[in-house]
Design an enzyme around this catalytic site. Structure first.
Site, mmCIF file in Angstrom:
data_model
loop_
_atom_site.group_PDB
_atom_site.id
_atom_site.type_symbol
_atom_site.label_atom_id
_atom_site.label_comp_id
_atom_site.label_asym_id
_atom_site.label_seq_id
_atom_site.Cartn_x
_atom_site.Cartn_y
_atom_site.Cartn_z
ATOM 1 N N TYR A 240 1.006 -1.142 0.168
ATOM 2 C CA TYR A 240 0.106 -0.048 0.031
ATOM 3 C C TYR A 240 0.906 1.376 -0.004
ATOM 4 O O TYR A 240 2.053 1.176 0.201
ATOM 5 C CB TYR A 240 -1.028 0.098 1.179
ATOM 6 N N HIS A 288 6.346 -0.467 0.947
ATOM 7 C CA HIS A 288 5.982 0.564 0.035
ATOM 8 C C HIS A 288 6.797 0.631 -1.297
ATOM 9 O O HIS A 288 8.264 0.129 -1.326
ATOM 10 C CB HIS A 288 5.902 1.846 0.672
#
Ligand code: C5P
Length: 312
Positions: A240, A288
């Site tokens: 995410y 990430h």
């Protein structure tokens, strides 16, 4: 049809033709009003941007907004939430018993230019001398435990918005907006408790039981917005989006002019911070998609949507 009705239809047709001609065909047609008072407004259209930017996605939760169950189901996987949608909804309702029912966002206006500086935590801010430039913006968004004391010459001293989550939270002064990025229901519970009676839950890292912040300036990022950033801006890359990348897209939604500072890994690919020596050298950018996020910020700059200050 009587003559009065015929006359009325005739007058309406003539008026319509005149309005159309004046608006679109006449050399004297009025210039289209710009949506903001900056040299260039973010919302001005172009294909690369409009493929990604969706104005209709609400950046923040509010009392009269409901997240869809589908968006909740995406969000609950971020940090293995076990509780259900109805608990989520109940908890969100509880938020607005304490925090403002609508987020404190300055609306766009043709006679207004909302300038924003988004300041990430990259080590490339060291010796950058960006401080004065950063402080010159109307809105200054920082993240997590970003330090300013002792680093003013490079990072500035003002903070209007600080984006954080319970595990990264720090005390704020009375004029700074606490922008909570929630990753689980407990994060929403933390916000209400940490600003009132105190929080006693546990998480994967220590969490402050109480923090100082102005509860009238609390804003909560919409889980559906987080999903939109992941889907539309990152093409679902990485687990995410990082807090920093969400902050950049948030700025595109609430500002007319965006300057980006303090983004970029060090030469070993780690997300090191400007205020400290890196401790965990193999963390890189974690879950990430760091280099992809950086590439999108570079593309935004190339498209003239943000100014990207890359430091040293
Ligand atoms: O490390 P932290 O998450 O507090 O940093 C805030 C944000 O700044 C990150 O989410 C990332 O987007 C950005 N950052 C960066 N390069 C670094 C450190 C942080 O781009 N070296």
């Amino acid at each position: 049809m009587n003559s009065k009705v015929r006359m009325l239809i005739f007058v309406l047709c003539v008026t319509g033709v005149c309005v159309f001609w004046r608006e679109y065909m006449s050399p004297y047609s009025l210039p289209k009003q710009k949506p903001c008072a900056c040299d260039k407004c973010l919302s001005e259209e172009d294909p690369w941007f409009t493929q990604r930017f969706d104005k209709s996605v609400e950046p923040f939760l509010s009392a009269n907004y409901s997240v869809s169950e589908e968006a909740f189901n995406w969000w609950k996987l971020l940090q293995a939430e076990r509780r259900n949608f109805s608990t989520y909804r109940k908890t969100v309702n509880g938020l607005f018993q304490i925090f403002p029912p609508a987020p404190d966002v300055v609306k766009s206006k043709p006679d207004r230019c909302r300038t924003c500086a988004v300041v990430g935590n990259s080590g490339n801010l060291r010796r950058s001398h960006y401080g004065l430039l950063i402080d010159y913006h109307d809105i200054i968004i920082r993240m997590n435990s970003a330090h300013t004391k002792g680093f003013e010459a490079d990072v500035g001293s003002r903070t209007t918005h600080r984006i954080m989550y319970p595990e990264s939270a720090v005390d704020l002064d009375n004029t700074t907006h606490l922008v909570l990025v929630p990753f689980k229901i407990q994060d929403l519970e933390w916000a209400t408790k940490a600003l009132t009676t105190g929080f006693s839950g546990r998480s994967y890292a220590p969490v402050k039981s109480k923090i100082k912040a102005n509860k009238d300036l609390v804003m909560v990022v919409n889980p559906a917005f987080m999903r939109y950033v992941h889907d539309m801006w990152l093409a679902k890359k990485g687990r995410y989006p990082s807090t920093g990348f969400m902050a950049v897209v948030l700025a595109l939604h609430i500002c007319d002019e965006v300057s980006v500072f303090g983004y970029g890994a060090d030469s070993d690919g780690n997300w090191s911070h400007y205020w400290e020596k890196l401790k965990y050298k193999n963390l890189k950018t974690g879950i990430h998609p760091g280099s992809h996020e950086y590439g999108i910020i570079e593309e935004l700059a190339k498209q003239g949507k943000v100014r990207f200050y890359k430091g040293w």
